[in-house]
Scaffold this active site. Structure first.
Site, short mmCIF file in Angstrom:
data_model
loop_
_atom_site.label_atom_id
_atom_site.label_comp_id
_atom_site.label_asym_id
_atom_site.label_seq_id
_atom_site.Cartn_x
_atom_site.Cartn_y
_atom_site.Cartn_z
N GLY A 57 35.91 43.80 47.27
CA GLY A 57 35.01 42.83 46.66
C GLY A 57 35.70 41.84 45.77
O GLY A 57 35.14 40.79 45.44
N HIS A 58 36.92 42.16 45.37
CA HIS A 58 37.75 41.22 44.62
C HIS A 58 38.73 40.55 45.57
O HIS A 58 38.89 39.33 45.55
CB HIS A 58 38.51 41.94 43.51
CG HIS A 58 39.50 41.09 42.79
ND1 HIS A 58 39.12 40.06 41.95
CD2 HIS A 58 40.85 41.09 42.80
CE1 HIS A 58 40.21 39.47 41.48
NE2 HIS A 58 41.27 40.08 41.97
#
Length: 321
Positions: A57-58
């Protein structure tokens, strides 16, 4: 809230507000200090080790799955005891919103489109998760990345008055093209309930702790297992640092810094190679299209942390100007 407010988002992230040795930084070569170091040594570097890739997600990252006889081990780390050994654990590639300024570190205020970061952890610990909060637990080797066909520079680029022959890393390009496509969607599987509990707490509970590292006991009980689990994809080809390193591995800068994403622990010895590498334009595009935790493509906001201002960070170089 953005990187400037990471320390206010979660009590495990309070170190992100420190001004002691946060990363990344601009490496001002005129202010670096020359120091002789033994050559970096990597054992089993020619082996391709079993790996998976995830999108947390990063950013997407490759993760090594070790077997006893296949460990890739780093030795002779600058500013660390000579006897220390570090296992190769992860490979990250960072990029920014601006196609020309995607690297996290800059050298004399000059960025590159991307930055590869190879993460090694102290063999005294079980894995990178345990080591990352421990004093001197990690080493990260950083390589600046250009994009083939997009630079006006020739293959030989001037670096501090000397020439770097820029290596086109075909294998890394193929890995990025193939596997960033597989993890393009953000596939969250589960999240630790402790994380949600902290988010619901009144933020004033930890606002006044910004800049301070949580206690070892707190980290062990509350922080080490809080990261969301995401779906892994098997990397059939395996990975090796040889996929990433430049032609010239003799010249580098080094300093004591931190993780560049939460929890920002100040446990990293950075080794930033002077000379860059180059990947295909398709590899660059595949990374841009990977989704973040908000389901936006990474090209929208990028994943690079802004340069940090620290009080006392000394950068050494192992080469004469």
């Amino acid at each position: 809230r953005g990187p400037k407010n990471w320390c206010k988002v979660h009590p495990c992230w309070t170190t992100c507000g420190s001004q002691m040795r946060q990363s990344p930084i601009n490496i001002n070569t005129n202010q670096t200090i020359y120091k002789r170091y033994p050559r970096l040594k990597v054992e089993n570097v020619h082996k391709r080790v079993i790996a998976t890739i995830r999108n947390n997600g990063h950013a997407p990252y490759f993760e090594v799955h070790e077997k006893f006889d296949d460990e890739i081990v780093l030795r002779n780390v600058p500013e660390r005891p000579r006897r220390k050994e570090y296992n190769f654990a992860q490979l990250h590639v960072q990029l920014g919103r601006d196609e020309k300024e995607g690297s996290e570190h800059s050298i004399d205020n000059k960025f590159k489109p991307m930055e590869a970061q190879m993460v090694f952890y102290d063999k005294d610990y079980e894995d990178v998760l345990e080591a990352k909060s421990k004093k001197n637990g990690l080493v990260v080797i950083s390589v600046m990345i250009e994009v083939y066909g997009r630079s006006k520079e020739h293959d030989d680029c001037a670096c501090d008055g000397e020439t770097c022959t820029v290596r086109y890393v075909r294998k890394l390009s193929k890995l990025m093209e193939k596997y960033y496509e597989k993890v393009r969607r953000y596939p969250l599987v589960s999240i630790n309930p402790h994380f949600l509990t902290f988010i619901k707490l009144p933020r004033k509970c930890w606002y006044n702790k910004c800049g301070r590292t949580p206690s070892p006991d707190f980290i062990e009980k509350k922080c080490e297992k809080e990261e969301p689990e995401t779906r892994p994809f098997f990397v059939f080809e395996g990975i090796t640092p040889l996929d990433v390193i430049p032609y010239d591995t003799n010249r580098f800068y080094t300093y004591a810094g931190s993780l560049t994403s939460p929890p920002c622990y100040e446990t990293v010895q950075w080794v930033v190679f002077k000379c860059p590498i180059k990947v295909s334009s398709k590899a660059f595009r595949m990374l841009q299209l990977v989704q973040d935790s908000h389901l936006d493509p990474l090209e929208k906001l990028g994943v690079r942390r802004p340069l940090q201002t620290n009080k006392n960070v000394i950068v050494y170089r192992n080469h004469l100007k």
